[in-house]
Design a protein around this motif. Structure first.
Motif, mmCIF file in Angstrom:
data_model
loop_
_atom_site.group_PDB
_atom_site.id
_atom_site.type_symbol
_atom_site.label_atom_id
_atom_site.label_comp_id
_atom_site.label_asym_id
_atom_site.label_seq_id
_atom_site.Cartn_x
_atom_site.Cartn_y
_atom_site.Cartn_z
ATOM 1 N N GLY A 287 0.757 -1.250 0.000
ATOM 2 C CA GLY A 287 0.000 0.000 0.000
ATOM 3 C C GLY A 287 0.783 1.292 0.000
ATOM 4 N N THR A 288 1.637 1.486 0.980
ATOM 5 C CA THR A 288 2.355 2.758 1.083
ATOM 6 C C THR A 288 3.371 2.905 -0.042
ATOM 7 O OG1 THR A 288 2.076 2.650 3.477
ATOM 8 C CG2 THR A 288 3.676 4.229 2.643
ATOM 9 N N THR A 289 4.124 1.857 -0.315
ATOM 10 C CA THR A 289 5.101 1.907 -1.403
ATOM 11 C C THR A 289 4.396 2.170 -2.727
ATOM 12 O OG1 THR A 289 6.587 0.401 -0.219
ATOM 13 C CG2 THR A 289 6.913 0.609 -2.603
ATOM 14 N N GLY A 290 3.308 1.459 -2.977
ATOM 15 C CA GLY A 290 2.551 1.649 -4.211
ATOM 16 C C GLY A 290 1.975 3.047 -4.323
ATOM 17 N N GLY A 291 1.508 3.586 -3.209
ATOM 18 C CA GLY A 291 0.975 4.948 -3.208
ATOM 19 C C GLY A 291 2.027 5.966 -3.575
ATOM 20 N N ARG A 292 3.213 5.805 -3.041
ATOM 21 C CA ARG A 292 4.298 6.729 -3.360
ATOM 22 C C ARG A 292 4.709 6.603 -4.826
ATOM 23 N NH1 ARG A 292 9.095 7.468 0.687
ATOM 24 N NH2 ARG A 292 9.541 8.981 -0.966
ATOM 25 N N LEU A 293 4.789 5.368 -5.337
ATOM 26 C CA LEU A 293 5.153 5.165 -6.743
ATOM 27 C C LEU A 293 4.130 5.830 -7.665
ATOM 28 C CD1 LEU A 293 6.258 1.454 -6.465
ATOM 29 C CD2 LEU A 293 7.752 3.359 -7.104
ATOM 30 N N ALA A 294 2.868 5.717 -7.312
ATOM 31 C CA ALA A 294 1.807 6.321 -8.123
ATOM 32 C C ALA A 294 1.832 7.850 -8.006
ATOM 33 C CB ALA A 294 0.449 5.772 -7.703
ATOM 34 N N ASN A 295 1.880 8.348 -6.788
ATOM 35 C CA ASN A 295 1.800 9.796 -6.563
ATOM 36 C C ASN A 295 3.039 10.552 -7.011
ATOM 37 O OD1 ASN A 295 -0.762 9.528 -5.455
ATOM 38 N ND2 ASN A 295 0.030 9.282 -3.379
ATOM 39 N N GLU A 296 4.206 9.993 -6.763
ATOM 40 C CA GLU A 296 5.439 10.716 -7.045
ATOM 41 C C GLU A 296 5.971 10.494 -8.464
ATOM 42 O OE1 GLU A 296 8.348 10.333 -3.825
ATOM 43 O OE2 GLU A 296 6.684 10.014 -2.427
ATOM 44 N N LEU A 297 5.642 9.326 -9.053
ATOM 45 C CA LEU A 297 6.186 9.021 -10.377
ATOM 46 C C LEU A 297 5.110 8.823 -11.448
ATOM 47 C CD1 LEU A 297 9.023 6.528 -9.357
ATOM 48 C CD2 LEU A 297 9.222 8.982 -9.824
ATOM 49 N N GLY A 298 3.846 8.805 -11.034
ATOM 50 C CA GLY A 298 2.767 8.630 -11.995
ATOM 51 C C GLY A 298 2.613 7.210 -12.516
ATOM 52 N N LEU A 299 3.202 6.238 -11.837
ATOM 53 C CA LEU A 299 3.090 4.846 -12.272
ATOM 54 C C LEU A 299 1.725 4.268 -11.924
ATOM 55 C CD1 LEU A 299 6.625 3.594 -11.211
ATOM 56 C CD2 LEU A 299 5.738 3.708 -13.548
ATOM 57 N N THR A 300 1.251 3.376 -12.752
ATOM 58 C CA THR A 300 0.024 2.639 -12.470
ATOM 59 C C THR A 300 0.419 1.418 -11.657
ATOM 60 O OG1 THR A 300 -0.973 3.386 -14.526
ATOM 61 C CG2 THR A 300 -1.928 1.426 -13.492
ATOM 62 N N VAL A 301 -0.148 1.312 -10.465
ATOM 63 C CA VAL A 301 0.242 0.257 -9.530
ATOM 64 C C VAL A 301 -1.006 -0.407 -8.959
ATOM 65 C CG1 VAL A 301 1.540 -0.266 -7.420
ATOM 66 C CG2 VAL A 301 2.286 1.617 -8.881
ATOM 67 N N ASP A 302 -1.017 -1.733 -8.984
ATOM 68 C CA ASP A 302 -2.053 -2.500 -8.293
ATOM 69 C C ASP A 302 -1.636 -2.536 -6.831
ATOM 70 O OD1 ASP A 302 -3.866 -4.328 -7.261
ATOM 71 O OD2 ASP A 302 -3.180 -6.002 -8.509
ATOM 72 N N ARG A 303 -2.260 -1.680 -6.028
ATOM 73 C CA ARG A 303 -1.877 -1.548 -4.625
ATOM 74 C C ARG A 303 -2.607 -2.572 -3.769
ATOM 75 N NH1 ARG A 303 -2.797 4.364 -2.825
ATOM 76 N NH2 ARG A 303 -1.990 3.513 -0.889
#
Length: 131
Positions: free
Chosen positions: A37-53
């Motif tokens: 969750g937290t790692t995926g949220g940061r990847l999405a928010n900071e880098l714009g990556l699509t992540v299955d959290r």
């Protein structure tokens, strides 16, 4: 098929995960990414990556990823762990690494092996594009 990569990081390694992902951003944009969750949220928010959290580590996100791995839905795992000061609430890496070993799934637990793994996956993906 796009590479399916699981991304997990202990609290003190989350910044390292963001830096790593930023270096491979173009490649990772073409992958299926699964993260706690937290790692995926940061990847999405900071880098714009699509992540299955999945859930955050303390709530079983690593177990959810482990289930996906056992069912054949994960091609590689990057679990940046903090071997010096792991916190009690952080996911335990041992079960996930064991599952990787049992199911012959590549697993990187530090930045050096993560670079090697991502370089290999990137080259393999390019090779597939050319054939």
């Amino acid at each position: 098929m796009k590479p399916r990569i699981a991304l997990i990081a202990h609290d003190k390694k989350k910044d390292d995960m963001i830096t790593l992902a930023a270096e491979y951003l173009d490649f990772l944009q073409g992958c299926t990414l699964i993260a706690t969750g937290t790692t995926g949220g940061r990847l999405a928010n900071e880098l714009g990556l699509t992540v299955d959290r999945k859930q955050s580590g303390p709530f079983g996100g690593d177990l959810q990823i482990g289930t996906m791995l056992v069912e054949g839905h994960i091609d590689a795992v990057i679990f940046l762990r903090d071997p010096m000061t792991p916190q009690p609430h952080e996911p335990d890496i041992n079960a996930l690494v064991r599952a990787c070993d049992v199911h012959d799934v590549a697993c990187a637990t530090n930045i050096s092996t993560a670079h090697m793994l991502l370089c290999h996956l990137k080259m393999a993906a390019k090779k597939k594009e050319l054939t």
